[in-house]
Design an enzyme around this catalytic site. Sequence first.
Site, PDB file in Angstrom:
ATOM      1  N   ARG A   1      10.905  -0.386  11.000  1.00 30.75           N
ATOM      2  CA  ARG A   1       9.807  -0.179  11.927  1.00 30.75           C
ATOM      3  C   ARG A   1       9.858  -1.197  13.058  1.00 30.75           C
ATOM      4  O   ARG A   1      10.161  -2.361  12.832  1.00 30.75           O
ATOM      5  CB  ARG A   1       8.471  -0.304  11.188  1.00 30.75           C
ATOM      6  CG  ARG A   1       8.126   0.960  10.431  1.00 30.75           C
ATOM      7  CD  ARG A   1       7.007   0.761   9.479  1.00 30.75           C
ATOM      8  NE  ARG A   1       5.898  -0.048  10.018  1.00 30.75           N
ATOM      9  CZ  ARG A   1       4.776  -0.268   9.348  1.00 30.75           C
ATOM     10  NH1 ARG A   1       4.605   0.246   8.156  1.00 30.75           N
ATOM     11  NH2 ARG A   1       3.829  -1.002   9.872  1.00 30.75           N
TER      12      ARG A   1
ATOM     13  N   LYS B   1       0.826  -1.216   0.000  1.00 27.82           N
ATOM     14  CA  LYS B   1       0.000   0.000   0.000  1.00 27.82           C
ATOM     15  C   LYS B   1       0.858   1.262   0.000  1.00 27.82           C
ATOM     16  O   LYS B   1       0.617   2.179  -0.784  1.00 27.82           O
ATOM     17  CB  LYS B   1      -0.926   0.025   1.235  1.00 27.82           C
ATOM     18  CG  LYS B   1      -1.897  -1.138   1.315  1.00 27.82           C
ATOM     19  CD  LYS B   1      -2.839  -1.013   2.507  1.00 27.82           C
ATOM     20  CE  LYS B   1      -2.146  -1.040   3.860  1.00 27.82           C
ATOM     21  NZ  LYS B   1      -1.564  -2.330   4.234  1.00 27.82           N
TER      22      LYS B   1
ATOM     23  N   ARG C   1      11.784  -5.822   5.788  1.00 26.19           N
ATOM     24  CA  ARG C   1      11.829  -4.540   5.068  1.00 26.19           C
ATOM     25  C   ARG C   1      12.462  -3.400   5.862  1.00 26.19           C
ATOM     26  O   ARG C   1      12.455  -3.381   7.079  1.00 26.19           O
ATOM     27  CB  ARG C   1      10.436  -4.161   4.548  1.00 26.19           C
ATOM     28  CG  ARG C   1       9.436  -3.796   5.597  1.00 26.19           C
ATOM     29  CD  ARG C   1       8.073  -3.556   4.950  1.00 26.19           C
ATOM     30  NE  ARG C   1       7.099  -3.233   5.963  1.00 26.19           N
ATOM     31  CZ  ARG C   1       5.822  -2.984   5.718  1.00 26.19           C
ATOM     32  NH1 ARG C   1       5.352  -3.038   4.488  1.00 26.19           N
ATOM     33  NH2 ARG C   1       5.004  -2.690   6.700  1.00 26.19           N
TER      34      ARG C   1
ATOM     35  N   ARG D   1      -9.763   1.063   8.443  1.00 24.16           N
ATOM     36  CA  ARG D   1      -9.368  -0.292   8.831  1.00 24.16           C
ATOM     37  C   ARG D   1     -10.448  -0.994   9.636  1.00 24.16           C
ATOM     38  O   ARG D   1     -10.283  -2.167   9.963  1.00 24.16           O
ATOM     39  CB  ARG D   1      -8.110  -0.202   9.704  1.00 24.16           C
ATOM     40  CG  ARG D   1      -6.829  -0.652   9.028  1.00 24.16           C
ATOM     41  CD  ARG D   1      -5.738  -0.452  10.049  1.00 24.16           C
ATOM     42  NE  ARG D   1      -4.519  -1.153   9.793  1.00 24.16           N
ATOM     43  CZ  ARG D   1      -3.473  -0.640   9.149  1.00 24.16           C
ATOM     44  NH1 ARG D   1      -3.540   0.547   8.613  1.00 24.16           N
ATOM     45  NH2 ARG D   1      -2.364  -1.341   9.041  1.00 24.16           N
TER      46      ARG D   1
ATOM     47  N   ARG E   1      -0.725  -8.435  13.068  1.00 20.65           N
ATOM     48  CA  ARG E   1      -1.286  -7.416  12.181  1.00 20.65           C
ATOM     49  C   ARG E   1      -2.129  -8.069  11.092  1.00 20.65           C
ATOM     50  O   ARG E   1      -3.165  -7.556  10.699  1.00 20.65           O
ATOM     51  CB  ARG E   1      -0.165  -6.572  11.581  1.00 20.65           C
ATOM     52  CG  ARG E   1       0.409  -5.592  12.601  1.00 20.65           C
ATOM     53  CD  ARG E   1       1.825  -5.185  12.308  1.00 20.65           C
ATOM     54  NE  ARG E   1       2.004  -4.512  11.046  1.00 20.65           N
ATOM     55  CZ  ARG E   1       3.164  -4.434  10.401  1.00 20.65           C
ATOM     56  NH1 ARG E   1       4.243  -4.995  10.919  1.00 20.65           N
ATOM     57  NH2 ARG E   1       3.246  -3.792   9.276  1.00 20.65           N
TER      58      ARG E   1
HETATM   59  P1  ADP Z   1       0.826  -1.928   7.668  1.00 24.88           P
HETATM   60  O1  ADP Z   1      -0.230  -1.670   6.651  1.00 24.88           O
HETATM   61  O2  ADP Z   1       2.090  -2.409   7.061  1.00 24.88           O
HETATM   62  O3  ADP Z   1       0.365  -2.773   8.814  1.00 24.88           O
HETATM   63  P2  ADP Z   1       0.672   0.813   8.736  1.00 24.88           P
HETATM   64  O4  ADP Z   1       1.816   1.732   8.708  1.00 24.88           O
HETATM   65  O5  ADP Z   1      -0.513   1.148   7.889  1.00 24.88           O
HETATM   66  O6  ADP Z   1       1.271  -0.587   8.359  1.00 24.88           O
HETATM   67  O7  ADP Z   1       0.145   0.651  10.240  1.00 24.88           O
HETATM   68  C1  ADP Z   1       0.991   0.342  11.307  1.00 24.88           C
HETATM   69  C2  ADP Z   1       0.181   0.226  12.608  1.00 24.88           C
HETATM   70  O8  ADP Z   1      -0.451   1.496  12.895  1.00 24.88           O
HETATM   71  C3  ADP Z   1      -0.981  -0.757  12.574  1.00 24.88           C
HETATM   72  O9  ADP Z   1      -0.553  -2.080  12.876  1.00 24.88           O
HETATM   73  C4  ADP Z   1      -1.918  -0.176  13.644  1.00 24.88           C
HETATM   74  O10 ADP Z   1      -1.479  -0.468  14.944  1.00 24.88           O
HETATM   75  C5  ADP Z   1      -1.762   1.323  13.446  1.00 24.88           C
HETATM   76  N1  ADP Z   1      -2.764   1.869  12.481  1.00 24.88           N
HETATM   77  C6  ADP Z   1      -2.497   2.464  11.275  1.00 24.88           C
HETATM   78  N2  ADP Z   1      -3.624   2.865  10.677  1.00 24.88           N
HETATM   79  C7  ADP Z   1      -4.641   2.518  11.511  1.00 24.88           C
HETATM   80  C8  ADP Z   1      -6.054   2.645  11.453  1.00 24.88           C
HETATM   81  N3  ADP Z   1      -6.667   3.196  10.402  1.00 24.88           N
HETATM   82  N4  ADP Z   1      -6.787   2.171  12.505  1.00 24.88           N
HETATM   83  C9  ADP Z   1      -6.197   1.612  13.565  1.00 24.88           C
HETATM   84  N5  ADP Z   1      -4.871   1.450  13.684  1.00 24.88           N
HETATM   85  C10 ADP Z   1      -4.097   1.893  12.676  1.00 24.88           C
END
Ligand code: ADP
Length: 226
Positions: free
Chosen positions: A169, A21, A135, A96, A180
């Site tokens: 990260r 993404k 990564r 999400r 996740r």
């Molecule tokens: P990835 O898609 O690789 O899991 P992100 O950078 O989008 O990584 O998200 C990392 C973390 O941030 C998630 O595992 C969650 O804890 C939090 N997070 C990000 N966006 C949201 C969201 N829209 N709602 C709830 N938690 C979120």
Amino acid sequence: MEDVVTRPAVFILLGPPGAGKGTQARMLTEAFGLVQLSTGDMLRAAVAAGTPAGLAARSVMEAGGLVSDEIVLGILKERMRQPDIRAGVILDGFPRTAAQAAALDDLLAENGQTVSAAIALEVDDEAMIDRVAGRFTCAACGEGYHDRHKQTARPGVCDKCGGTEFTRRADDNAETARERLSAYHAQTAPLIAHYDDLGVLERVDAMGSIAAVSQQLARIVSRVSA
Ligand code: ADP
């Protein structure tokens, strides 16, 4: 000539962690001038800055769970008030949960708007764990790399900007990636049906190369924006 009110296009990228993404959102930013809104990046910035939202989010993120809708919506709504989003947005990592999707629909409806397209990146779960666990990112320009699948051409030097500092990260390890992924299946994957019902769902096979996936996305964005 009559005044035409143009409303920003709103694209959503849906897909599990590691589906690409962030990488694809960056491509769409460069190719179409869309503004990338990544709730993950916003939350990481809040954690780094030690804001109250960041302090509350930190442990949940490190465990691979979802941060509360209240915190995420607060951060996103504030960002959506900035004038630069008129160029159109690509939402990466949001919504999400069903509550977040409903809140987004309401927010857009206030402006007489709807989601332009929700693009589901379809991938294989096991491959995702492998992608996420290796990564890392250039600290200067944000270019993404992988220990095995996408190394820098010269060791320790970013291909894109020549930077020599890289970041990983805290949640990019196999164990957290599994958490996740299960949060994705339990809470986010059901949104695919929501956007299908709204008639804006686009499915993309995201197991191909970055360039092949980019091409499919570019085609969708051109068609929907036309
Ligand atoms: P990835 O898609 O690789 O899991 P992100 O950078 O989008 O990584 O998200 C990392 C973390 O941030 C998630 O595992 C969650 O804890 C939090 N997070 C990000 N966006 C949201 C969201 N829209 N709602 C709830 N938690 C979120």
